[in-house]
Design a protein around this motif. Sequence first.
Motif, PDB file in Angstrom:
ATOM      1  N   PHE A  20     -31.652 -64.864  27.476  1.00 33.15           N
ATOM      2  CA  PHE A  20     -30.298 -65.136  27.958  1.00 33.15           C
ATOM      3  C   PHE A  20     -29.263 -64.493  27.032  1.00 33.15           C
ATOM      4  CE2 PHE A  20     -26.403 -67.633  27.720  1.00 33.15           C
ATOM      5  CZ  PHE A  20     -25.969 -67.546  29.028  1.00 33.15           C
ATOM      6  N   GLY A  21     -29.439 -64.649  25.732  1.00 35.84           N
ATOM      7  CA  GLY A  21     -28.495 -64.084  24.773  1.00 35.84           C
ATOM      8  C   GLY A  21     -28.457 -62.568  24.828  1.00 35.84           C
ATOM      9  N   VAL A  22     -29.626 -61.950  24.961  1.00 31.79           N
ATOM     10  CA  VAL A  22     -29.693 -60.486  25.058  1.00 31.79           C
ATOM     11  C   VAL A  22     -29.007 -60.014  26.339  1.00 31.79           C
ATOM     12  CG1 VAL A  22     -31.279 -58.550  25.382  1.00 31.79           C
ATOM     13  CG2 VAL A  22     -31.709 -60.215  23.572  1.00 31.79           C
ATOM     14  N   SER A  23     -29.215 -60.733  27.426  1.00 33.81           N
ATOM     15  CA  SER A  23     -28.566 -60.381  28.683  1.00 33.81           C
ATOM     16  C   SER A  23     -27.046 -60.479  28.550  1.00 33.81           C
ATOM     17  CB  SER A  23     -29.067 -61.313  29.791  1.00 33.81           C
ATOM     18  OG  SER A  23     -28.404 -61.052  30.994  1.00 33.81           O
ATOM     19  N   GLU A  24     -26.581 -61.535  27.927  1.00 33.23           N
ATOM     20  CA  GLU A  24     -25.137 -61.700  27.726  1.00 33.23           C
ATOM     21  C   GLU A  24     -24.590 -60.587  26.836  1.00 33.23           C
ATOM     22  OE1 GLU A  24     -21.347 -63.284  28.127  1.00 33.23           O
ATOM     23  OE2 GLU A  24     -23.158 -63.762  29.260  1.00 33.23           O
ATOM     24  N   LEU A  25     -25.316 -60.241  25.794  1.00 30.91           N
ATOM     25  CA  LEU A  25     -24.894 -59.153  24.912  1.00 30.91           C
ATOM     26  C   LEU A  25     -24.843 -57.830  25.660  1.00 30.91           C
ATOM     27  CD1 LEU A  25     -24.124 -58.095  22.118  1.00 30.91           C
ATOM     28  CD2 LEU A  25     -26.559 -57.970  21.589  1.00 30.91           C
ATOM     29  N   HIS A  41     -29.838 -70.978  13.750  1.00 31.20           N
ATOM     30  CA  HIS A  41     -29.079 -69.924  14.404  1.00 31.20           C
ATOM     31  C   HIS A  41     -28.913 -70.260  15.878  1.00 31.20           C
ATOM     32  CE1 HIS A  41     -29.416 -67.238  10.939  1.00 31.20           C
ATOM     33  NE2 HIS A  41     -30.621 -67.745  10.799  1.00 31.20           N
ATOM     34  N   ASN A  42     -27.783 -69.831  16.450  1.00 25.33           N
ATOM     35  CA  ASN A  42     -27.597 -70.068  17.879  1.00 25.33           C
ATOM     36  C   ASN A  42     -28.124 -68.884  18.687  1.00 25.33           C
ATOM     37  OD1 ASN A  42     -25.515 -68.102  18.330  1.00 25.33           O
ATOM     38  ND2 ASN A  42     -23.986 -69.548  17.578  1.00 25.33           N
ATOM     39  N   ILE A  43     -28.082 -69.028  19.985  1.00 25.94           N
ATOM     40  CA  ILE A  43     -28.617 -68.015  20.904  1.00 25.94           C
ATOM     41  C   ILE A  43     -27.981 -66.652  20.662  1.00 25.94           C
ATOM     42  CG2 ILE A  43     -28.659 -67.324  23.334  1.00 25.94           C
ATOM     43  CD1 ILE A  43     -28.766 -70.319  24.023  1.00 25.94           C
ATOM     44  N   PHE A  44     -26.682 -66.625  20.480  1.00 27.88           N
ATOM     45  CA  PHE A  44     -25.971 -65.362  20.374  1.00 27.88           C
ATOM     46  C   PHE A  44     -26.192 -64.686  19.026  1.00 27.88           C
ATOM     47  CE2 PHE A  44     -23.704 -67.980  23.491  1.00 27.88           C
ATOM     48  CZ  PHE A  44     -24.061 -67.260  24.608  1.00 27.88           C
ATOM     49  N   GLU A  45     -26.342 -65.472  17.966  1.00 28.81           N
ATOM     50  CA  GLU A  45     -26.705 -64.882  16.676  1.00 28.81           C
ATOM     51  C   GLU A  45     -28.094 -64.252  16.745  1.00 28.81           C
ATOM     52  OE1 GLU A  45     -24.578 -67.559  13.252  1.00 28.81           O
ATOM     53  OE2 GLU A  45     -26.229 -68.477  14.356  1.00 28.81           O
ATOM     54  N   ALA A  46     -29.012 -64.957  17.382  1.00 28.35           N
ATOM     55  CA  ALA A  46     -30.373 -64.444  17.524  1.00 28.35           C
ATOM     56  C   ALA A  46     -30.374 -63.159  18.344  1.00 28.35           C
ATOM     57  CB  ALA A  46     -31.275 -65.499  18.169  1.00 28.35           C
ATOM     58  N   ALA A  47     -29.635 -63.149  19.444  1.00 24.45           N
ATOM     59  CA  ALA A  47     -29.576 -61.966  20.302  1.00 24.45           C
ATOM     60  C   ALA A  47     -28.955 -60.788  19.562  1.00 24.45           C
ATOM     61  CB  ALA A  47     -28.790 -62.268  21.575  1.00 24.45           C
ATOM     62  N   ALA A  82     -21.598 -55.556  26.084  1.00 24.47           N
ATOM     63  CA  ALA A  82     -21.609 -54.176  25.584  1.00 24.47           C
ATOM     64  C   ALA A  82     -21.230 -53.193  26.683  1.00 24.47           C
ATOM     65  CB  ALA A  82     -22.993 -53.838  25.019  1.00 24.47           C
ATOM     66  N   VAL A  83     -21.748 -53.393  27.878  1.00 23.70           N
ATOM     67  CA  VAL A  83     -21.427 -52.504  28.992  1.00 23.70           C
ATOM     68  C   VAL A  83     -19.942 -52.606  29.334  1.00 23.70           C
ATOM     69  CG1 VAL A  83     -21.791 -52.121  31.465  1.00 23.70           C
ATOM     70  CG2 VAL A  83     -23.750 -52.358  29.941  1.00 23.70           C
ATOM     71  N   ILE A  84     -19.414 -53.804  29.337  1.00 23.46           N
ATOM     72  CA  ILE A  84     -17.982 -53.990  29.619  1.00 23.46           C
ATOM     73  C   ILE A  84     -17.138 -53.299  28.553  1.00 23.46           C
ATOM     74  CG2 ILE A  84     -16.125 -55.709  29.687  1.00 23.46           C
ATOM     75  CD1 ILE A  84     -18.210 -57.578  31.090  1.00 23.46           C
TER      76      ILE A  84
END
Length: 114
Positions: free
Chosen positions: A80-85, A45-51, A89-91
């Motif tokens: 990092f992935g959670v922060s990006e998510l 899994h990649n970072i964003f899937e994990a997040a 989400a806020v945007i």
Amino acid sequence: MFNGLRTFFGSFRPFVRSFLGPGTTPGPAKGGGSGPGRSGGARQHNIFEAAAAYVAACADDDQERADEAEGWVSPEALSFGVSELACRAVIALARERDESPQTVAHRLMGLPTA
């Protein structure tokens, strides 16, 4: 380490449910996941899937799925992935509500708007 994130992302529960729809269970595909050092032939899994899996599991209070997603990538990568998510989400919420991202972030955290 991630207990604060669990608390924070609990506030995203209505957004996750409205985004995914009723009756949808977010999480990894059937067949289990894989991560560094795991075998079994399943893809990594990649970072964003994990997040995404981690945050959705936290929003559903599913500790087992959250723990599984934590094992897919390093703690730094998950952070990092959670922060990006969170940013995305806020945007998305800000656009949906026609408000500034700062206002939305403050409201989600229960802070007074600046």
